[in-house]
Design an enzyme around this catalytic site. Sequence first.
Site, short mmCIF file in Angstrom:
data_model
loop_
_atom_site.label_atom_id
_atom_site.label_comp_id
_atom_site.label_asym_id
_atom_site.label_seq_id
_atom_site.Cartn_x
_atom_site.Cartn_y
_atom_site.Cartn_z
N ARG A 115 -10.67 18.71 -5.92
CA ARG A 115 -11.03 17.30 -6.04
C ARG A 115 -10.70 16.55 -4.74
NH1 ARG A 115 -7.99 16.92 -11.86
NH2 ARG A 115 -9.72 17.67 -13.17
N SER A 172 10.34 -16.07 4.89
CA SER A 172 11.77 -16.33 4.73
C SER A 172 12.41 -16.70 6.07
CB SER A 172 12.47 -15.10 4.16
OG SER A 172 11.90 -14.75 2.91
N ASP A 207 6.67 -3.60 3.88
CA ASP A 207 5.48 -3.53 4.73
C ASP A 207 5.80 -3.37 6.21
OD1 ASP A 207 4.03 -3.90 2.43
OD2 ASP A 207 3.68 -6.03 2.76
#
Length: 290
Positions: free
Chosen positions: A157, A100, A122
């Site tokens: 886990r 952009s 980001d």
Amino acid sequence: MKILILTSGGDAPGMNMIIYQLRKAFKKNLFYCEDGIKGLINGNIYNINDLNLQNDFQFKAGSVIGSSRCPEFQKETGFKEGLSYAKQFDYVVVLGGNGSYKGCKQLTENNVKTIFVPSTIDNDVDISDYSQGFDTAVSSCKFYIENTMPTINTFKRCCIYEVMGRKCGKIATETFKSCKCDYLISDEKDLKYNKITKIINDNFSKRKGSSIILRENIIEKEDILDTLQKKCPNVEIKYSVIGYLQRGFIPTKKELKIAKLFAKNIVKLINIKSKSKALVIKKNILEVID
């Protein structure tokens, strides 16, 4: 004076606050492109007051004016079509990323006044230390992990949390730090299976779960799951894509504060009839650059 605003590329929390502040400042003189650059090329341009907006839209994520990724703008035909509409306005305000910004520079070279605001979760806009949406994206990851790790720990886990970032590891790195996770994979060089395996097995022996942060686009889900499951046969390995929560999470107070700061300076630049500018943040200070 006629001002046009558009949001380009991926949406970022905080965009709506900027739109809200500009609407408040310029009222009937503010127009928007529906669906970003694509709307500019197709001439889908409307007055901001034509939108049926909720009273609290400024506090929500997303972009009420829509966004798009538009490779057609990079082609001569598409650019000329967009340029013809952009020239009808005194200023074009663009919220987006590196692509952009490049588009803003092209418009400026063709006598269109633009104001660019770095807006991508980001946080990978080259000219700025910070881009709109990053703080919220990291906060959403932290929220997700903190609310799923109790179950991971209960069953001892291991969970691999995939976060956004394309080729940029900033969300992954900040999430790893804020959540105090066990291992970070923000780049291909971080795929050290012996080290990861030791962490998982050691935690399991201590009756603890494990958390691994993985930036997207590094390795296929099936590949890392298969490898780790073979190396850690006693531990159930889970994979969780945090996904759009990173864009759709309610903007943080910091995010809204930054959005208001961006908007205040956009209004100031337009009122003094400034030439084309980009608003950036360097060392936590807002700067105006050419």
